[in-house]
Structures are given as C-alpha cells and as structure tokens.
Design an enzyme around this catalytic site. Structure first.
Site, PDB file in Angstrom:
ATOM      1  N   SER A  25       0.787  -1.233   0.000  1.00 24.74           N
ATOM      2  CA  SER A  25       0.000   0.000   0.000  1.00 24.74           C
ATOM      3  C   SER A  25       0.822   1.287   0.000  1.00 24.74           C
ATOM      4  O   SER A  25       0.242   2.371  -0.124  1.00 24.74           O
ATOM      5  CB  SER A  25      -0.963   0.004   1.194  1.00 24.74           C
ATOM      6  OG  SER A  25      -2.054  -0.860   0.937  1.00 24.74           O
ATOM      7  N   LYS A  77       0.161   3.538  -2.926  1.00 24.44           N
ATOM      8  CA  LYS A  77      -0.938   4.513  -2.966  1.00 24.44           C
ATOM      9  C   LYS A  77      -0.419   5.941  -3.107  1.00 24.44           C
ATOM     10  O   LYS A  77      -1.152   6.822  -3.586  1.00 24.44           O
ATOM     11  CB  LYS A  77      -1.818   4.370  -1.727  1.00 24.44           C
ATOM     12  CG  LYS A  77      -2.664   3.103  -1.715  1.00 24.44           C
ATOM     13  CD  LYS A  77      -3.553   3.042  -0.482  1.00 24.44           C
ATOM     14  CE  LYS A  77      -4.505   1.842  -0.543  1.00 24.44           C
ATOM     15  NZ  LYS A  77      -3.822   0.553  -0.461  1.00 24.44           N
ATOM     16  N   ARG A 112       4.645  -2.612  13.276  1.00 25.86           N
ATOM     17  CA  ARG A 112       5.374  -1.618  12.480  1.00 25.86           C
ATOM     18  C   ARG A 112       5.207  -0.213  13.069  1.00 25.86           C
ATOM     19  O   ARG A 112       6.147   0.574  13.088  1.00 25.86           O
ATOM     20  CB  ARG A 112       4.919  -1.662  11.018  1.00 25.86           C
ATOM     21  CG  ARG A 112       3.484  -1.242  10.803  1.00 25.86           C
ATOM     22  CD  ARG A 112       2.990  -1.475   9.392  1.00 25.86           C
ATOM     23  NE  ARG A 112       1.564  -1.139   9.318  1.00 25.86           N
ATOM     24  CZ  ARG A 112       0.799  -1.380   8.278  1.00 25.86           C
ATOM     25  NH1 ARG A 112       1.305  -1.977   7.205  1.00 25.86           N
ATOM     26  NH2 ARG A 112      -0.481  -1.038   8.281  1.00 25.86           N
TER      27      ARG A 112
END
Length: 271
Positions: free
Chosen positions: A68, A71, A253
């Site tokens: 992602s 994006k 994370r």
C-alpha cells in the site's frame, strides 16, 4: 545493474553530505530483535545531510513489493491524469463486504488513503489503464518498473518491487514538490499522509503490508515518510519482515517506528 542503480540512488540521497556523515547504527537492531523481525531502518537529516541506517545492505540492495505504499504514486498519477478529479472524489462502495470494515463504505481519496482501502485504489488503477500507468512508472523510475500482471494487482502480488533506498528518495522528492506532478496534487498527497501534528512535531507517513505470502513464506511491512521538528524535516523508511503467519504487522510496524523515533531523540520537541 540492480545493485548499480541502487548505489546511484543512494548517492543522490546523500548528495548534500560526504560519506563521512553516514552512520551505520547497529543499536537499532534491538528493535527488530525485540519484535522477532528482520529488516532495515534509515533516516536522512535534510539539514545536515547526516544519514543514519541499520542494515545498509538490505536498505540499498534488497527490493520488495511496495504494497500500500504504492498509494502515494497511484494517487499522484490518478490526480495528474484526471482519473481522480480531486482529493474529495468519491468512489462508491461496490457492495462486497471485505474483512476491513473501513473499506465497506463510499470513500473519497483522502479517506481511502488513510484507511489504505485497496478496492478504491484498484478502481483508480483500472481507470488509469496499464499503458498510462507503465509510462508513469518509467518516468518516475519507480522500482523495477515492469507491470507483468494485472493493472489492479501488480503492486500487491510481488511482480513490482522497490528498495528502501528508492522509497526514501521518493518521499524526499514528494516533500519538496520535486516529483513530476502539479504541486497542488503533491500537496493533496502530503495532507493525506499527515498522521500527527502538535506543538512538538509533525509526523507524516504511509504504511504498507503484504500479508503472509505462502510462496515466499513471509510477510513484508513498510512505513515511510518524514518527521518535522522545529520546521526541519527528517526522512525515514522502515522495512521489516516476519516468517510468522500470526505476526501482528499492523501493530508492530507502528510501535517499532515510534520506539525508534524516541530512541533517536524525536517526539519531544527537542530536535
């Protein structure tokens, strides 16, 4: 050729400093060890050119699917080509219920970016089209560039890969409006990336997560962006992996990023 291109990009990122300003910080390894993960972390102090890195070889030479984090680029291409009219453009929910509840709604670009809505950006990619997407990947020299699978999955299925070095270079150029897109569109994406802002700091980033891949036997995670203290930007990239199917990438994370930033003296307005 791959190693050569990564070295060239590293040289570009470090163009404002000498190699004497590169600090290979082994102490950051404890954050990976404590969380039973492998990976690398790097930070560039834009003012001094000081570059701090853990696991330089992985940072420079190893490429992984962007997940992602793509994006960022998908948004910019969508805006530049008019496939996204503005950051408030809504794409209606297709009615398919997915595991992430936040995706099961009509969303505009900013909302979709912040909840990392895959269906929204898959539709944007389909509207952009494979040829146009490929042309922009070539222009940006983004990772391995090639789209060898469907236009709405290539950043998710391990066919497109990018190094941490290249990721750091991307967000640095975005911050300074140096990407080949209109400034207003780069500003739209930067606003979407802004996660925290207070009197001490501004923190902006985009995350990525591959999920567990049975073929590779691992899951990959990313966090990349910048922290700004006293109007001074520091650019960072965190890349990590785990072979544990049950590894909580979403939580780990973020925790690792915040722990590393505190370890380096950030988040308290002292930098």
């Amino acid at each position: 050729m791959r190693i050569f291109s990564s070295i060239v990009l590293l040289a570009f990122i470090l163009s404002s400093c000498s190699m004497n300003n590169v600090n290979e910080d082994a102490s950051l390894g404890k954050f990976f060890d404590d969380n039973k993960a492998k990976g690398c972390f790097a930070m560039l102090d834009n003012g001094t050119g000081e570059f701090t890195v853990y696991n330089l070889s992985r940072y420079r030479d190893s490429a992984y699917l962007p997940a992602s984090t793509f994006k960022i680029v998908n948004s910019l291409i969508g805006l530049q080509t008019g496939r996204i009219s503005n950051d408030s453009m809504v794409i209606k929910w297709d009615g398919i219920t997915r595991p992430v509840e936040a995706w099961n709604h009509d969303l505009n670009m900013t909302e979709a970016f912040r909840v990392s809505a895959v269906p929204y950006y898959q539709e944007v990619a389909r509207r952009i089209g494979k040829d146009t997407m490929q042309a922009w990947l070539d222009t940006l020299k983004y990772g391995t560039r090639k789209i060898t699978s469907a236009v709405d999955t290539f950043w998710l299925d391990n066919t497109l890969r990018i190094t941490s070095d290249e990721q750091l270079g991307l967000v640095k150029r975005l911050y300074f409006d140096q990407l080949p897109f209109y400034k207003t569109y780069q500003d739209d994406v930067k606003r979407a990336m802004l996660i925290e802002e207070n009197t001490n700091y501004q923190l902006a980033y985009k995350t990525g997560w591959s999920g567990y891949d049975e073929k590779t036997g691992r899951q990959i995670g990313w966090v990349l962006g910048w922290i700004r203290e006293n109007k001074h930007p520091y650019f960072f990239v965190l890349n990590l992996e785990s072979a544990d199917k049950n590894f909580d990438m979403v939580s780990v994370r973020k925790k690792m990023l915040m722990d590393i930033l505190r370890h380096l003296g950030f988040l308290e307005g002292k930098m």
